[in-house]
Enzyme design. Structure first.
Site, PDB file in Angstrom:
ATOM      1  N   ASP A 172      -1.931   8.157   7.574  1.00 55.13           N
ATOM      2  CA  ASP A 172      -2.149   6.952   8.383  1.00 55.13           C
ATOM      3  C   ASP A 172      -1.617   7.159   9.794  1.00 55.13           C
ATOM      4  O   ASP A 172      -0.690   7.935  10.018  1.00 55.13           O
ATOM      5  CB  ASP A 172      -1.414   5.752   7.772  1.00 55.13           C
ATOM      6  CG  ASP A 172      -2.066   5.260   6.497  1.00 55.13           C
ATOM      7  OD1 ASP A 172      -3.238   5.584   6.270  1.00 55.13           O
ATOM      8  OD2 ASP A 172      -1.382   4.542   5.731  1.00 55.13           O
TER       9      ASP A 172
ATOM     10  N   ARG B  20       0.812  -1.217   0.000  1.00 49.57           N
ATOM     11  CA  ARG B  20       0.000   0.000   0.000  1.00 49.57           C
ATOM     12  C   ARG B  20       0.845   1.267   0.000  1.00 49.57           C
ATOM     13  O   ARG B  20       0.318   2.359  -0.234  1.00 49.57           O
ATOM     14  CB  ARG B  20      -0.972  -0.007   1.174  1.00 49.57           C
ATOM     15  CG  ARG B  20      -0.343   0.069   2.540  1.00 49.57           C
ATOM     16  CD  ARG B  20      -1.375  -0.166   3.640  1.00 49.57           C
ATOM     17  NE  ARG B  20      -2.533   0.685   3.520  1.00 49.57           N
ATOM     18  CZ  ARG B  20      -2.582   1.960   3.932  1.00 49.57           C
ATOM     19  NH1 ARG B  20      -1.507   2.490   4.480  1.00 49.57           N
ATOM     20  NH2 ARG B  20      -3.669   2.683   3.802  1.00 49.57           N
TER      21      ARG B  20
END
Length: 265
Positions: free
Chosen positions: A171, A156
C-alpha cells in the site's frame, strides 16, 4: 481488539460492518465493535445530550455529564486492568497516517468519541480525552465518518482479512515502500481504447517488473507528494539507483548534505 464507540447515530456504521472484505474482521471477532449512545445516560423526559453554548453563538454543545456516565459504563464493561485511551475526532487532533493506523492495528483498541453539533464541553475533553485525531483540514458534521475511516484502516491490517497476507505491505505509505506512493496497476484486456499495458509488466522478468514499479512509485511520489521523498531520503530509504532515476527522469537531486544511501533493492 475492541473499539467502543460513543455515538448518537450508530446506524451509520452498519454498511461498514457488513459490507466488503473488511467485514471479515468484524464477523470473526478480530475487531470487536460496541456502540454506546450517550442519550441512554441523559436525564429528564427528553434525555437531552446538548445545550446552548455559554457566551452565545450558533449551534449546540454536547453535555459533559451524559458523556461521563456513558464512559463510566464503558470502562466497567471492558473490565480493564490498563484502560485503553479515549479518542476524540477533532480539527485540532493529530492527522491520521499509516504509522498511527499500524499502531492501532496492534493495540487493544480504544474508546472512540464521535462529537456532534458545535462540539463537546471542553471540561469533559480536558478531564477524560486522552488523544485527538483529525482526518485533515476540513470539518465534518460529526465524528462518525472519521471513526469509520480508522476502523476500516485498522481492520484491513488484521491477519487473514485481505486474503493475501502481503497485500497491505504494498500500500501507499507503507514502510515496505519506504513510505512512498504505490505504483499504477493494470489488468485485462492488454489493449483498452488504444492504450496498452506497459511492456515491463508483460515481460515476465520479475526483477524488471520490480524495478519498473519502484520507479513509477518514485515518479508518482515526486509528482504528487514530494515531501514523502524527502522523508524517505532522510530515513536513508532511497538507493543510489533511486536517486539516479529521480535525477534523470524527474530532474530531482538530493541536497549537498543529503547524499544518497547505498541501500540495496
Amino acid at each position: 481488539m475492541r473499539f467502543d464507540i460513543i455515538t448518537l447515530f450508530s446506524e451509520v456504521f452498519t454498511p461498514l460492518l457488513t459490507s466488503g472484505i473488511t467485514r471479515r474482521a468484524y464477523e470473526s471477532g478480530l475487531v470487536e465493535v460496541h456502540f454506546w449512545n450517550p442519550r441512554d445516560y441523559a436525564e429528564g423526559n427528553y434525555r437531552r445530550v446538548d445545550d446552548r453554548s455559554f457566551g452565545g453563538g450558533p449551534g449546540m454543545v454536547m453535555l459533559a455529564e451524559p458523556l461521563f456516565k456513558c464512559l463510566t459504563a464503558i470502562r466497567a464493561a471492558r473490565h480493564e486492568t490498563h484502560p485503553v485511551p479515549l479518542v476524540m475526532f477533532s480539527p485540532i487532533g493529530t492527522k491520521l497516517n499509516h504509522a498511527a493506523v499500524a499502531h492501532w492495528s496492534g493495540s487493544a483498541g480504544a474508546v472512540l468519541l464521535c462529537g456532534r453539533y458545535e462540539g463537546v464541553d471542553q471540561r469533559f475533553i480536558d478531564q477524560y480525552v486522552d488523544q485527538q485525531i483529525s482526518l485533515g483540514d476540513f470539518v465534518l458534521s460529526g465524528g462518525e465518518i472519521a471513526a469509520m475511516a480508522l476502523l476500516d484502516a485498522v481492520a484491513r491490517l488484521q491477519p487473514g482479512v485481505l486474503g493475501d497476507e502481503g497485500s497491505h505491505q504494498l500500500d501507499s505509505f507503507n514502510p515496505a515502500l519506504d513510505g512512498l506512493l504505490d505504483s499504477p496497476h493494470y489488468t485485462r484486456p492488454e489493449v483498452w481504447q488504444g492504450q496498452t499495458v506497459p511492456p515491463e509488466l508483460m515481460s515476465g522478468h520479475h526483477a524488471h517488473i520490480a524495478r519498473w514499479r519502484r520507479e513509477q512509485s518514485l515518479r508518482l511520489t515526486a509528482l504528487h507528494r514530494p515531501e514523502l521523498l524527502e522523508q524517505a531520503r532522510e530515513a536513508q530509504g532511497l538507493s543510489r539507483q533511486d536517486e539516479a532515476f529521480l535525477k534523470h527522469a524527474c530532474g530531482i537531486t538530493p541536497g549537498p548534505d543529503k547524499a544518497p544511501s547505498a541501500k540495496k533493492l
